[in-house]
Design a protein around this motif. Structure first.
Motif, PDB file in Angstrom:
ATOM      1  N   ILE A 167      74.126  52.495  21.587  1.00 22.56           N
ATOM      2  CA  ILE A 167      75.508  52.264  22.036  1.00 22.56           C
ATOM      3  C   ILE A 167      76.445  51.988  20.859  1.00 22.56           C
ATOM      4  O   ILE A 167      77.654  52.034  21.009  1.00 22.56           O
ATOM      5  N   HIS A 168      75.880  51.726  19.696  1.00 22.39           N
ATOM      6  CA  HIS A 168      76.687  51.563  18.474  1.00 22.39           C
ATOM      7  C   HIS A 168      76.069  52.447  17.392  1.00 22.39           C
ATOM      8  O   HIS A 168      75.267  51.968  16.571  1.00 22.39           O
ATOM      9  N   PRO A 169      76.437  53.731  17.339  1.00 21.04           N
ATOM     10  CA  PRO A 169      75.722  54.672  16.451  1.00 21.04           C
ATOM     11  C   PRO A 169      75.827  54.333  14.970  1.00 21.04           C
ATOM     12  O   PRO A 169      75.095  54.894  14.175  1.00 21.04           O
ATOM     13  N   MET A 170      76.716  53.435  14.585  1.00 28.61           N
ATOM     14  CA  MET A 170      76.743  53.060  13.170  1.00 28.61           C
ATOM     15  C   MET A 170      75.554  52.192  12.796  1.00 28.61           C
ATOM     16  O   MET A 170      75.321  51.969  11.610  1.00 28.61           O
ATOM     17  N   LEU A 171      74.829  51.728  13.775  1.00 26.19           N
ATOM     18  CA  LEU A 171      73.634  50.943  13.472  1.00 26.19           C
ATOM     19  C   LEU A 171      72.384  51.816  13.338  1.00 26.19           C
ATOM     20  O   LEU A 171      71.304  51.308  13.061  1.00 26.19           O
ATOM     21  N   ALA A 172      72.538  53.116  13.499  1.00 23.38           N
ATOM     22  CA  ALA A 172      71.378  54.019  13.439  1.00 23.38           C
ATOM     23  C   ALA A 172      70.608  53.829  12.133  1.00 23.38           C
ATOM     24  O   ALA A 172      71.184  53.909  11.046  1.00 23.38           O
ATOM     25  N   GLY A 173      69.331  53.583  12.250  1.00 19.89           N
ATOM     26  CA  GLY A 173      68.494  53.411  11.079  1.00 19.89           C
ATOM     27  C   GLY A 173      68.652  52.066  10.416  1.00 19.89           C
ATOM     28  O   GLY A 173      68.033  51.787   9.393  1.00 19.89           O
ATOM     29  N   ARG A 174      69.517  51.234  10.962  1.00 28.48           N
ATOM     30  CA  ARG A 174      69.786  49.954  10.324  1.00 28.48           C
ATOM     31  C   ARG A 174      69.356  48.772  11.179  1.00 28.48           C
ATOM     32  O   ARG A 174      69.251  47.653  10.688  1.00 28.48           O
ATOM     33  N   CYS A 175      69.193  48.998  12.471  1.00 26.99           N
ATOM     34  CA  CYS A 175      68.905  47.884  13.382  1.00 26.99           C
ATOM     35  C   CYS A 175      68.159  48.463  14.575  1.00 26.99           C
ATOM     36  O   CYS A 175      68.672  49.351  15.250  1.00 26.99           O
ATOM     37  N   ASP A 176      66.947  47.987  14.811  1.00 28.21           N
ATOM     38  CA  ASP A 176      66.147  48.602  15.879  1.00 28.21           C
ATOM     39  C   ASP A 176      65.889  47.670  17.052  1.00 28.21           C
ATOM     40  O   ASP A 176      64.926  47.853  17.794  1.00 28.21           O
ATOM     41  N   VAL A 177      66.758  46.678  17.228  1.00 25.79           N
ATOM     42  CA  VAL A 177      66.624  45.785  18.373  1.00 25.79           C
ATOM     43  C   VAL A 177      66.856  46.578  19.664  1.00 25.79           C
ATOM     44  O   VAL A 177      67.762  47.394  19.727  1.00 25.79           O
ATOM     45  N   ALA A 178      66.014  46.331  20.681  1.00 28.03           N
ATOM     46  CA  ALA A 178      66.203  46.995  21.970  1.00 28.03           C
ATOM     47  C   ALA A 178      66.940  46.060  22.925  1.00 28.03           C
ATOM     48  O   ALA A 178      66.734  44.841  22.898  1.00 28.03           O
ATOM     49  N   LEU A 179      67.766  46.634  23.762  1.00 30.92           N
ATOM     50  CA  LEU A 179      68.555  45.819  24.692  1.00 30.92           C
ATOM     51  C   LEU A 179      67.668  45.279  25.805  1.00 30.92           C
ATOM     52  O   LEU A 179      66.842  45.993  26.354  1.00 30.92           O
ATOM     53  N   GLN A 180      67.887  44.021  26.150  1.00 31.00           N
ATOM     54  CA  GLN A 180      67.109  43.412  27.217  1.00 31.00           C
ATOM     55  C   GLN A 180      68.051  42.698  28.169  1.00 31.00           C
ATOM     56  O   GLN A 180      69.217  42.459  27.844  1.00 31.00           O
ATOM     57  N   PRO A 181      67.558  42.387  29.376  1.00 38.19           N
ATOM     58  CA  PRO A 181      68.446  41.675  30.302  1.00 38.19           C
ATOM     59  C   PRO A 181      68.662  40.228  29.843  1.00 38.19           C
ATOM     60  O   PRO A 181      67.902  39.714  29.024  1.00 38.19           O
ATOM     61  N   LEU A 182      69.685  39.616  30.385  1.00 34.56           N
ATOM     62  CA  LEU A 182      69.998  38.243  30.017  1.00 34.56           C
ATOM     63  C   LEU A 182      69.119  37.277  30.812  1.00 34.56           C
ATOM     64  O   LEU A 182      69.423  36.987  31.975  1.00 34.56           O
ATOM     65  N   ASP A 183      68.077  36.821  30.202  1.00 29.96           N
ATOM     66  CA  ASP A 183      67.239  35.787  30.819  1.00 29.96           C
ATOM     67  C   ASP A 183      67.160  34.628  29.828  1.00 29.96           C
ATOM     68  O   ASP A 183      66.499  34.717  28.788  1.00 29.96           O
ATOM     69  N   ALA A 184      67.843  33.528  30.169  1.00 30.39           N
ATOM     70  CA  ALA A 184      68.028  32.440  29.217  1.00 30.39           C
ATOM     71  C   ALA A 184      66.700  31.887  28.711  1.00 30.39           C
ATOM     72  O   ALA A 184      66.541  31.606  27.521  1.00 30.39           O
ATOM     73  N   ASP A 185      65.736  31.754  29.601  1.00 27.00           N
ATOM     74  CA  ASP A 185      64.471  31.151  29.175  1.00 27.00           C
ATOM     75  C   ASP A 185      63.715  32.069  28.216  1.00 27.00           C
ATOM     76  O   ASP A 185      63.132  31.609  27.238  1.00 27.00           O
ATOM     77  N   VAL A 186      63.767  33.354  28.527  1.00 30.47           N
ATOM     78  CA  VAL A 186      63.132  34.320  27.633  1.00 30.47           C
ATOM     79  C   VAL A 186      63.788  34.297  26.259  1.00 30.47           C
ATOM     80  O   VAL A 186      63.116  34.251  25.225  1.00 30.47           O
ATOM     81  N   ILE A 187      65.097  34.336  26.262  1.00 28.63           N
ATOM     82  CA  ILE A 187      65.823  34.365  24.992  1.00 28.63           C
ATOM     83  C   ILE A 187      65.543  33.102  24.180  1.00 28.63           C
ATOM     84  O   ILE A 187      65.357  33.152  22.956  1.00 28.63           O
ATOM     85  N   ALA A 188      65.516  31.979  24.873  1.00 28.26           N
ATOM     86  CA  ALA A 188      65.322  30.703  24.172  1.00 28.26           C
ATOM     87  C   ALA A 188      64.003  30.668  23.413  1.00 28.26           C
ATOM     88  O   ALA A 188      63.859  29.921  22.441  1.00 28.26           O
ATOM     89  N   LYS A 189      63.038  31.476  23.869  1.00 29.04           N
ATOM     90  CA  LYS A 189      61.757  31.492  23.158  1.00 29.04           C
ATOM     91  C   LYS A 189      61.805  32.306  21.874  1.00 29.04           C
ATOM     92  O   LYS A 189      61.030  32.072  20.956  1.00 29.04           O
TER      93      LYS A 189
END
Lengths: 346, 346, 346, 346
Positions: B49-71
């Protein structure tokens, strides 16, 4: 074009206002560009220095000789820098031509104000205070018979049009008017300068000449001339990354204490609507004006909104058209009895 | 990056401020983007969704789950719309995370003001008036230990930085302050809307939300909080044809009657220089600031000039950096004891 | 910064590439700008001619004296015009400095080609053909030990990166390669000229130097040097209304007759992916590159698509970063054993 | 306006081509906008969805009812999307109106080609191959008596105008023509989409629809129709950060083997000059065309230059004027016996 066309001479042909005059005359039904002068580019076709005229205008550049020009043309549009302009205007007028002067040389009422702000001796001081200001919305009668017309400044046009009627009607305080204006880059002219290179101005907005711009006294002078009351105006111009357009955001205080700001704004809108109801180029609108809404046209859009204790006037013009060359064509039309908006994109 | 890096979660990843956070973290020496959430684009790489990050950032999008994120993460940058944001901030805080909130939900001191201007019931009213405003220049101590930081609004940043010290020092009148601000289009967000299409905004400048913009109460609230005195501020935002940047032209009256405006301006410049002498991001300059001079950086340029009876303050910031994501990184650095400008282009 | 920082001298400081060097060094973890030279502005702070450096860089401009500079700095970034540059490079090298030269003076293999295309006698002909081309993706070993590095041209970078590997692998015909390039206006430099005024270039795209641009022989020379085969390249540059960026659209014919264009394109993508898999700055992507995706960074995005009988390669770089100053910092890092992407926005 | 004006109906009024029609008709000496339709905005004044028409055009939006429209207007300008357009064109034609269709629905010679490239069943297949292509430079006679005119596509106009005469005269090879086109963003329409937001397209140039754009078959079809020979054309469109304009850079091989490329280019220039000597809108020029040179006008500028073994044709038009609405007005003028350039800025 017909041989009975009004014949127009363009004096000083290299800048953006000159190009805009040429562009407008190409579609004018009864006026025609017949002469174009330039010091540097004598003999070249005008279309060589303005490639958008290629195949559309074949006038060749000639030197500025007032007597020669007077034989070929009926009216001169003088697009020279201040100081230099007054001298040429004098020569052209002496040679019997009617002249529309784009410079500031004959706009102000007072010689002192002129010489203070422009830092030059005026070459024809006798005419100061004695040349009509080319705003047909207020001075059509004088323009009709004028030998010389001082074409208005771009910023002043955007401020005078809304302010003069409001001051005249006593609807706003005259001692704390703030005019925050945003102009496209063409207002800075076509001479190569660092400050107007693409990469200096693109993607950037900046204020300049804060407290020192020469259009401040012009605004004050004309509002006083039209409205009969002196005003204090603070004027801040900004360079905006776009070719054309001026947006002036004007902060005024409703006069008197009676009533809400909302009521005062309604009175202002109503007065402006009445003032301009018969004017083909001025539109008092409910939406907030944007410069794009008037780009390439001679139209003015004005609106007023309340904000806290003040009223905010927003006025949009195209700096090259209503702010310069369009106004000049409008003035020319009035001077020569043509329909006022002939040749303008209406 | 080292395993001891600060782990950052980006909550709401599709907008321009989210991209700017990701961009800044790519060069941060000791923080790292490890989580990015999005409702619509779950599973996709952020770089899709932000093609300027191509090859620079490989984080995958995940749903917003506070407990998961907090870990997985130490701090959340919450880039959600107001109203929605407060709910997620609460979940994230309840899950034990420290949160930097980009929305307006926790910026104002008063619940009534919030609900009046934003037209929604606040989902977590107990925290109103109880969350630090993320401007380290004034609130570094509270930020250091904060669980939640309310990241400042873009326009308010450009107005508060010059106004707060001047009001606090009693150098300007507090009852007639005019803030005329010009913003790049990125401030309007990344949701497809007619008004932010290229051909609607390019080659055009316009005022909007005259007298009704939600950043007016934020400016007033914060100046009062910092300076201890209520002010009346009239705020007019303008949409300017550029990606980034805010230029605020602020019209103030020197307080008291003694001395010239020129002297008052010198006092203001001197006070601002003193105030910000130790601040790495704020520069009081002699030249007139332009947005280009701060584009892509966390820097602020401020200057003051006389104009008639008033002083004109000109302040330039980058709305996405110091006006949003850069300030957030600066806040994060303060919260976690990192060098204040780490990861920022200094 | 630490006293063990690499000390950099900027030779020729007024242009956009010089500013970009200064900007990048501000965030470089182990290099530092210590000298900046300028003929006209001696004694002034560098930030006076580049106001975005205000408060961020206090180097004062000094005259170009190679011996003086050699005492204060370890490496010189020479941002002078061709012809003039070679002379200064010689002086700096003679004084014992390692030099990265931004001009075209040492890029080409052949003196005749240089003197034909640049129309000047070369001041140091002995070194022609004897200076490494500063593209670490292909010449890292030579760069590591080089005394002088010829920093690549902007357009050539965007063409060589995709073409050289494809020619070397024999995947494309070498006799009818068309490179249609679109550059932002900063590529035209910072000297005030009519053609780069805002109002001349804004809202306009135009081709220039059709069939006559000096970067055509540079592309051909380097592809031959890297790939070992001569090519015929037709190169057309265009001026595009944006500050930064080059997009090159390159039309090539798959070599041989076997297989479809689609298959040939897959082979090209695969070869390019393999070639650049370990390169931190080059990204072979599935989406179509846009200059915005690489703006302000040292990254290259490349993609290939079929179109009729040809393959279309699209390559995007930032002309000031990977096309000039970013490549120079990358070269410097390689020369001095620093991490290759230190100081670059990665 | 006079009661004998040609009465024009605008069918589909919300887009940029519709606005451009309205803008041009405002200054047309003998045609007048009397009807404007819109599904969503029935009853609103046209100036509410196009604020630049405020005070200049007071037509109210009405639903599309062919019989109602046929009673008020002489000609319909149909600005609807493909597929939908053909249906309305049929209704309007059945109601007895002459129609200028802006969509692609009747441009191609072959139903199969249409249905392949546009992916829809054609609602009126009988008329395919039986509607004149609205390019008066080649089809004036058929246009004069046509009931329906297929208004040309914007990209095709910029390619067909130079290519068709050269192919017809046998001056260029027909099997390897490369058209690299750069368009302003208005060509992408006025529906809010992520890809045409200001911050997505500003400061960026990108290729799109490489090898798959629907204007490729239109170019090939028309060149074949005009020149009598099939061609192979590779077409790559680019989105360029400007409102208006198309620049097509076209790479062709001189036919035959005799003579130099320079001579071939001279023959091409000469043939194009002859072909268009009597055409008011097409200018073969010595300078390299820029889109700014034709912005807002119905003019075409063409030039040819040698480059290696090829000739490079550069052609500039305004995509909204000669590429759409100006061509439509020109067609209307021809259909109704008005002067061909009436209402166009000449």
């Amino acid at each position: 074009m017909s041989s009975s066309n009004l014949r127009v001479a363009l004096v000083g042909s290299t800048g953006y206002t000159a190009l805009e005059v040429a562009r407008l005359l190409l579609t004018h039904p009864s006026a025609e560009l017949v002469v174009a002068t330039s010091r540097q580019d004598e003999g070249k076709p005008l279309s060589e220095i303005h490639p958008m005229l290629a195949g559309r205008c074949d006038v060749a550049l000639q030197p500025l000789d007032a007597d020669v020009i007077a034989k070929s043309a009926d009216v001169a549009m003088c697009c020279l820098p201040h100081g230099a302009s007054a001298e040429s205007v004098k020569q052209l007028a002496d040679a019997g031509m009617r002249v529309i002067d784009f410079s500031a040389d004959f706009r102000l009422s007072s010689l002192e104000t002129y010489e203070h702000w422009y830092g030059v001796k005026h070459p024809w001081p006798e005419r100061i205070g004695n040349v009509v200001y080319g705003m047909p919305e207020f001075f059509a009668d004088e323009i009709r018979s004028a030998d010389i017309v001082a074409n208005p400044g771009c910023y002043p046009t955007s401020a005078i049009m809304p302010l003069a009627p409001l001051v005249k009607a006593g609807l706003i305080d005259t001692d704390d008017i703030i005019v925050d204006s945003k102009s496209g880059v063409s207002g800075a002219g076509r001479s190569p300068k660092l400050g107007t290179l693409y990469c200096e101005t693109n993607e950037s907005i900046s204020a300049y000449a804060v407290g020192t711009h020469r259009h401040a006294p012009e605004i004050a002078d004309l509002v006083e001339r039209i409205a009969g009351a002196p005003i204090e105006v603070m004027f801040t111009p900004h360079l905006t990354p776009m070719d054309r357009g001026i947006l002036s955001t004007i902060y005024v205080k409703p006069a008197g204490k009676a009533g809400s700001v909302e009521e005062a704004v309604r009175s202002m809108m109503s007065l402006l609507r009445d003032t301009y109801s018969d004017q083909p180029c001025v539109h008092v609108v409910d939406h907030l004006p944007a410069t794009k809404y008037v780009a390439g046209t001679n139209h003015v859009q004005i609106s007023v909104r309340p904000s806290g204790k003040r009223a905010v006037i927003v006025c949009a013009i195209d700096n090259l058209t209503k702010g310069a060359s369009g106004a000049a064509v409008q003035n020319m039309n009035v001077m020569f009895g043509l329909p006022e908006t002939a040749g303008l994109l209406m």
